[in-house]
Design a protein around this motif. Structure first.
Motif, PDB file in Angstrom:
ATOM      1  N   SER A  56     -21.702  44.220  21.368  1.00 16.12           N
ATOM      2  CA  SER A  56     -22.708  43.885  22.373  1.00 16.12           C
ATOM      3  C   SER A  56     -23.595  45.076  22.721  1.00 16.12           C
ATOM      4  N   THR A 204     -25.412  34.346  25.277  1.00 16.98           N
ATOM      5  CA  THR A 204     -24.642  34.908  26.396  1.00 16.98           C
ATOM      6  C   THR A 204     -25.027  34.292  27.738  1.00 16.98           C
ATOM      7  N   PHE A 219     -24.315  37.026  30.658  1.00 17.44           N
ATOM      8  CA  PHE A 219     -23.400  37.949  29.976  1.00 17.44           C
ATOM      9  C   PHE A 219     -22.002  37.359  29.851  1.00 17.44           C
ATOM     10  N   ARG A 221     -18.718  36.012  28.248  1.00 14.29           N
ATOM     11  CA  ARG A 221     -17.884  36.520  27.154  1.00 14.29           C
ATOM     12  C   ARG A 221     -18.102  38.016  26.920  1.00 14.29           C
ATOM     13  N   GLN A 222     -18.735  38.691  27.881  1.00 10.10           N
ATOM     14  CA  GLN A 222     -18.948  40.125  27.751  1.00 10.10           C
ATOM     15  C   GLN A 222     -18.458  40.832  29.006  1.00 10.10           C
TER      16      GLN A 222
END
Length: 272
Positions: A56, A204, A219, A221-222
């Motif tokens: 990312s 995202t 964002f 999954r980050q």
């Protein structure tokens, strides 16, 4: 004055459409920048890889940070005006309207989500008649805000970016915040309904329940809550301001307790 726009090549089509409406309304062409040397998503994948496989931090740098820095250098930036707000993420809790050291103006630093939609609706009420192209005058709004996603059971945020989900996508015909709860849920009322409150990259960004924070859908999954443009720079005089809040635990006993309860650990690279 220059208007800078960054196309990561992974934006929602409605975001690009809204940007064009902004250019038209204010008769100001933006300085558009894309990842260096490419102009399509296929070219991005060929050069850098699929966004789902890229780290990312690397994706942020090639799609946002580098193009933005390039734009600022080309327009010989003196003062930067942003749309950042303190309530969008914990990291921005100390964001000032004017940051002298960085010569950055954040006019909406103290705005809330409600302030934003109140302003948009005020402009709409003043210029609400459709123009010759059928669009309502006033502040251009991303058409994706008109969508409602109705389903019978909750869907994990980490899965809402996937195709063919068990929900029904409905065009409400107006931004969801101008709709009643009954209009959003439909008839019979859907047990769960999601809407888009914010738009970033398609992989995202997901819709959230109307009462949730706009950042709850960003964002996903980050392990971050900020776009790379805001927190990562490679030259003095960061393009975006805001003082980061130090959330590091200092108490030794608390550190030991947290470490003992850890179920998963991740390694950060040098850019994170």
């Amino acid at each position: 004055m220059n208007l800078v726009a960054i196309d990561t090549l992974h934006l929602f089509p409605t975001t690009l459409e809204c940007a064009k409406l902004v250019e038209e309304k204010y008769a100001k062409k933006a300085m558009w920048k894309m990842p260096k040397g490419i102009t399509t998503k296929d070219e991005f994948i060929a050069k850098y890889g699929d966004c789902e496989e890229l780290d990312s931090a690397d994706f942020d740098f090639v799609s946002k940070v580098e193009p933005f820095q390039r734009a600022l250098e080309e327009c010989e930036k003196d003062i930067l005006i942003t749309g950042r707000r303190m309530d969008q993420a914990a990291q921005r809790i100390k964001l000032d309207v004017w940051e002298e050291q960085k010569r950055t103006l954040n006019p909406m630093a103290n705005f809330s989500w409600q302030d934003i939609i109140d302003y948009v609706d005020k402009e709409f009420s003043l210029w609400g008649c459709p123009d010759r192209d059928g669009r309502a005058e006033g502040v251009p709004v991303n058409a994706g805000h008109n969508w409602a996603f109705r389903c019978d059971a909750p869907i994990e945020a980490t899965s809402r970016h996937l195709p063919d989900l068990p929900w029904t996508k409905v065009d409400l015909g107006k931004p969801f915040w101008r709709c009643t709860d009954a209009e959003i849920k439909g008839s019979p009322a859907a047990p769960i309904t999601y809407v888009f409150k914010s738009f970033g990259d398609m992989h995202t960004t997901v819709p959230v329940e109307p009462h949730e924070s706009e950042r709850a859908g960003r964002f996903v999954r980050q392990a971050k809550t900020e776009c790379g443009i805001h927190t990562r720079t490679t030259f003095a005089g960061a393009p975006h301001g805001g003082s980061l809040v130090d959330l590091m635990v200092k108490d030794a006993a608390t550190i030991q307790s947290l470490t003992a309860s850890t179920v998963k650990a991740i390694e950060l690279n040098e850019r994170q």
